[in-house]
Design an enzyme around this catalytic site. Structure first.
Site, PDB file in Angstrom:
ATOM      1  N   CYS A 168      -0.991   3.877  -6.242  1.00 27.84           N
ATOM      2  CA  CYS A 168      -1.673   3.423  -5.602  1.00 27.84           C
ATOM      3  C   CYS A 168      -1.680   1.529  -6.119  1.00 27.84           C
ATOM      4  CB  CYS A 168      -3.090   4.083  -5.116  1.00 27.84           C
ATOM      5  SG  CYS A 168      -4.075   2.953  -4.567  1.00 27.84           S
TER       6      CYS A 168
ATOM      7  N   CYS B  23       1.012  -1.078  -0.242  1.00 24.86           N
ATOM      8  CA  CYS B  23      -0.432  -0.053  -0.075  1.00 24.86           C
ATOM      9  C   CYS B  23       0.525   0.739  -0.132  1.00 24.86           C
ATOM     10  CB  CYS B  23      -0.413  -0.323   1.367  1.00 24.86           C
ATOM     11  SG  CYS B  23      -1.731   1.467   1.216  1.00 24.86           S
TER      12      CYS B  23
HETATM   13  N1  DGL Z   1      -3.706   0.333  -1.548  1.00 27.81           N
HETATM   14  C1  DGL Z   1      -3.800   1.538  -1.204  1.00 27.81           C
HETATM   15  C2  DGL Z   1      -2.619   2.551  -2.089  1.00 27.81           C
HETATM   16  O1  DGL Z   1      -1.895   1.835  -2.197  1.00 27.81           O
HETATM   17  C3  DGL Z   1      -5.047   2.870  -1.030  1.00 27.81           C
HETATM   18  C4  DGL Z   1      -4.882   3.409  -0.179  1.00 27.81           C
HETATM   19  C5  DGL Z   1      -6.265   3.765   0.465  1.00 27.81           C
HETATM   20  O2  DGL Z   1      -6.766   3.173   1.121  1.00 27.81           O
HETATM   21  O3  DGL Z   1      -7.030   5.309   0.128  1.00 27.81           O
HETATM   22  O4  DGL Z   1      -2.297   3.679  -1.658  1.00 27.81           O
END
Ligand code: DGL
Length: 272
Positions: free
Chosen positions: A183, A73
């Site tokens: 993301c 993430c």
């Molecule tokens: N997968 C997360 C990232 O890479 C998502 C972020 C979120 O939950 O807003 O930033």
């Protein structure tokens, strides 16, 4: 050599795009994936809140014997990876926005980055861009709403197409020839984005580079699994596993069996 599992976590299902690459590149490793779907999205949460959530997850993953953690993430990497590295005795691999690759490959001198607010606000993004993007025009765009569409398994819906259009069209007008997916939820949209932008624009998913980094760290620390082992996967969610089940089906073609797994004081729904 270690037969202990690798832990991977994300605010939700986006980290499955990283899991997919880890599974492809490291077939001998056992993996436990944790989706914090109950608390998703992380994108607008404070760094302190994300550190607290990440530490709860890592405590449980360590109790399950994880030998290395992948923070799949970008937002959690930005907010928490320094603190996690200070607090736990295992290696951590985080996400880095692939700005370096974009900066090296651009011909127009213009690149676009799509990420969450939390990622853009973090020190890591600012340092990486300061280091690699001298003389390059970077257009940043917060992808509000996209994470939720993946969590609801609606990433191929007309609504997703419209939202992507509002984020991508200004980048094309600006003349970018590289778009960085900053993301881990966004690679689910990669085929759609590629159709929108055509062949002249590269859409960069950092997951393959992250999986290579995991492999290097395992080798350096001499904690790879035996090469002849057939790696297994357990998927856990702090929310419902239904959306995870359908996403996994669409990216692997497989149906996983449901169960539960106790981590710390909590029993989670699981797929394996
Ligand atoms: N997968 C997360 C990232 O890479 C998502 C972020 C979120 O939950 O807003 O930033």
């Amino acid at each position: 050599m270690s037969s202990n599992p690798i832990g991977i976590f994300d605010s939700g299902l986006g980290g499955l795009t990283v899991w997919r690459e880890v599974r492809r590149q490291l077939p001998a490793e056992d993996v436990i994936y944790f989706a914090d779907s109950l608390n998703c999205p992380y994108g607008h949460k404070s760094a302190d809140e994300i550190v607290r959530l990440a530490k709860n997850i890592v405590d449980d993953m360590l109790a399950a014997g994880c030998k290395l953690m992948v923070v799949a993430c970008n937002t959690a990497t930005a907010a928490a990876i320094d603190e996690l590295r200070k607090s736990y005795p295992i290696p951590f691999v985080g996400m880095e926005p692939a700005i370096k690759q974009a900066a090296l490959n651009t011909h127009t001198g213009r690149v676009g980055v799509l990420a969450t607010k939390g990622t853009f606000d973090g020190r890591l993004y600012k340092e990486t861009s300061r280091k690699y993007v001298r003389n390059i025009d970077v257009m940043v765009q917060v992808g509000d709403g996209l994470v939720e569409l993946v969590e609801a398994n609606e990433y191929e819906s007309p609504q997703a197409g419209q939202l992507l259009q509002t984020y991508i069209a200004p980048m094309l007008e600006h003349g970018v020839d590289q778009i960085v997916l900053g993301c881990t939820h966004y690679p689910f949209f990669k085929p759609q984005i590629e159709r929108m932008v055509g062949r002249e624009v590269a859409v960069i998913d950092p997951a393959p580079a992250v999986a290579r980094r995991v492999s290097d760290v395992l080798i350096d620390a001499q904690i790879q699994n035996a090469a002849n082992h057939h790696g297994t996967d357990v998927f856990l969610s702090s929310g419902s596993v239904c959306a995870m089940e359908s996403l996994l089906k669409s990216i692997t073609g497989r149906t996983f069996s449901r169960g539960t797994m106790r981590l710390g004081a909590v029993e989670y729904e699981s797929l394996s």
